[in-house]
Scaffold this active site. Structure first.
Site, PDB file in Angstrom:
ATOM      1  CG  ASP A  86     -45.878  13.336 -62.396  1.00 25.67           C
ATOM      2  OD1 ASP A  86     -46.368  13.869 -61.375  1.00 25.67           O
ATOM      3  OD2 ASP A  86     -46.148  13.714 -63.550  1.00 25.67           O
ATOM      4  CD  GLU A  87     -43.435  15.340 -65.838  1.00 20.12           C
ATOM      5  OE1 GLU A  87     -43.222  15.165 -67.063  1.00 20.12           O
ATOM      6  OE2 GLU A  87     -44.382  16.040 -65.412  1.00 20.12           O
ATOM      7  CB  ALA A  88     -40.204  15.206 -57.916  1.00 17.05           C
TER       8      ALA A  88
END
Length: 552
Positions: free
Chosen positions: A353-355
């Site tokens: 997530d949230e890369a």
């Protein structure tokens, strides 16, 4: 226990409300109703001499048939177990360990047959119980819990605990009587995956604190413990091939505290303890983002070869593994291999997530290689739902954490993956992220997903949440608790309770039982039990909590 009433004001300032009467939830398959006794002057629990109605538990059971005389524990009570199973004996010893401190009774665990007592039996012919279901039958002479598998017996024991008076949870001798209402409960879960997640990366929690949370959630028939072991702020598991990850990457936490990490033996103790409570551990090593602790520990993992400083803030999306370097994939394989070897469960979670600092091409490349490593080491891939933007491998599980503001396109991406075989675990952030603030005045927690009061957390249906996703793609529900603002068990208590039992009910109970107006009464009845267990919970004004006597 440090009281939140003094420390945090807003978390506990809602005045307890008198509960006029406790209603028995009508579950699917209930053959008759059992009216709750009149509320006591103390505020809603049955009078001390009256047993708790069979249906007044959380999660709501599939079927309740009340009737007949209650059973009463006495100094002569024994716990009788199947002599052929050491696992059943261990469940019996667990039950005795719960009941002895408050009753003061010896409660011997024996495989000798005999009249009366608490009986734990394997071998039910009822195939509808599956691996986790049970039948509990109570009458004047005995309480018998029957199941097809040991996990079902353990879950039946949790029901027995809730049917006994709240003070059964205290660690000193209390006054009886210890009655269980007469009748039969037949029960089995709606979903096979019913999880919690604990973030030990933002703030580190000791083995003892982790065990405490495992014990708390087991009461509500949770069967999966997801542990978030790595993030920007800290690396929490020893890796022999990359030792600096723990010794340096684990040396701090949000706010600059001392951090910490689990040795391999400590991690194995967590896994063993969870298994003793019938929870499967899912370890998470987040990638390609949320990796600053690793990047700070080894300069070669950075594209420019320069290690960043350790990070103690709470921003996200700024770190990334380097997709162009071979060492990245050696690192991934080594870490996944060592963690997989320590973990007997089916799943290994690779985050995803949230890369925000990783290009789509690099993200897809890293996640492809990481998924291959998970399979190579004998585990099934789990990842946050952004994994569906790459190419989930066959059998992969995507954990959906979107919320009201999640775009239709992002939701559809997950639905399309589910239609193509990707399985789903649902963790909508504005419903079951237990670290979200209850109200604007809540001191702990964050609010990026919104304010999440108790009713909002409970009042949704996993089967209908992602429109278009095949019903059989949903494995179940998980309630994560992130630790940016949480530093100890008291903080976990304040944010998880009373929302956690509702998430557990969503995973276990039949859809037909899902009703806020009846659930809030069963939840209210748990208040004194929380107190008896040392949990300083949030007294939501949405719940008609019974008045509790002042503690000494």
């Amino acid at each position: 226990m440090r009281p939140h009433t003094a420390r945090r004001g807003a978390l506990s300032r809602a005045l307890p409300r008198l509960l006029g009467s406790l209603l028995l939830v009508t579950a699917a398959g209930i053959s008759s109703a059992c009216a709750a006794p009149e509320a006591s002057a103390a505020g809603g629990a049955p009078a001390a001499s009256e047993p708790r109605p069979l249906g007044q538990i959380v999660p709501a059971p599939v079927s309740v048939r009340p009737g007949g005389s209650p059973y009463a524990l006495t100094p002569a009570t024994a716990i009788r177990v199947d002599g052929s199973s050491g696992e059943v004996r261990r469940i019996g010893e667990y039950l005795a360990g719960v009941l002895r401190p408050s009753t003061g009774y010896a409660l011997p665990v024996t495989d000798r047959s005999g009249p009366g007592g608490i009986r734990l039996r394997l071998g039910s012919a009822d195939t509808s119980l599956g691996a986790e279901g049970y039948t509990l039958t109570s009458g004047r002479g005995s309480v018998t819990i029957t199941a097809r598998k040991p996990a079902g017996l353990f879950h039946g024991v949790q029901t027995l605990r809730q049917l006994l008076p709240d003070r059964i949870e205290r660690d000193s001798v209390q006054k009886g009587p210890w009655k269980v209402a007469g009748g039969t409960v037949t029960d089995a879960p709606r979903y096979g995956y019913r999880g919690v997640m604990l973030d030990v990366s933002r703030h580190f929690f000791s083995v003892a604190e982790v065990k405490r949370y495992i014990d708390q959630v087991a009461l509500y028939k949770i069967n999966t413990f997801h542990i978030h072991l790595s993030d920007d702020q800290g690396w929490r598991i020893a890796v022999d091939s990359w030792p600096n990850l723990a010794t340096y990457g684990g040396s701090t936490e949000v706010g600059g505290g001392p951090g910490g990490y689990y040795t391999k033996s400590q991690y194995k103790e967590i896994v063993r303890y969870a298994a003793s409570r019938y929870l499967e551990v899912v370890p998470e090593i987040d990638m390609p983002g949320h990796t600053n602790a690793a990047l700070a520990s080894y300069a070669e993992l950075n594209c420019d070869g320069v290690a960043p400083p350790l990070y103690t803030g709470i921003k996200v999306g700024f770190s990334s593994l380097c997709a162009a370097k071979d060492v990245t994939y050696r690192f991934i394989d080594d870490v996944i291999g060592e963690v997989a070897a320590l973990t007997p469960g089916r799943y290994l979670h690779i985050g995803g997530d949230e890369a925000h600092s990783t290009s789509h091409e690099d993200y897809a490349r890293i996640m492809e290689r990481a998924q291959a490593a998970v399979g190579r080491h004998g585990k099934t891939v789990m990842g946050w739902h952004q994994l569906t933007g790459a190419s989930p491998v066959e059998g992969a599980v995507a954990q959906y954490w979107g919320y009201d503001k999640t775009s239709a396109a992002d939701r559809q991406q997950v639905v399309d993956a589910a239609k193509n075989g990707t399985r789903l675990v649902l963790s909508p952030a504005d419903r079951v992220y237990l670290d979200m603030k209850y109200t604007a005045d809540t001191v702990l927690g964050l609010k990026w997903a919104g304010l999440v009061e108790v009713q909002r957390s409970y009042d949704w249906d996993p089967a209908a949440y992602l429109t278009g996703a095949p019903a059989d793609s949903v494995l179940g529900v998980e309630a994560p608790i992130w630790a940016e603002t949480l530093t100890d068990s008291d903080d976990i208590d304040a944010m998880a309770f009373p929302r956690l039992p509702g998430a557990a009910e969503l995973g276990w109970s039949p859809a037909e039982t899902h009703d806020w107006d009846t659930y809030k009464l069963r939840l209210a009845a748990l208040g004194p039990r929380f107190t008896a267990m040392g949990i300083d919970y949030y007294r939501s004004p949405q719940v008609p909590w019974p008045a509790e006597p002042a503690e000494d």
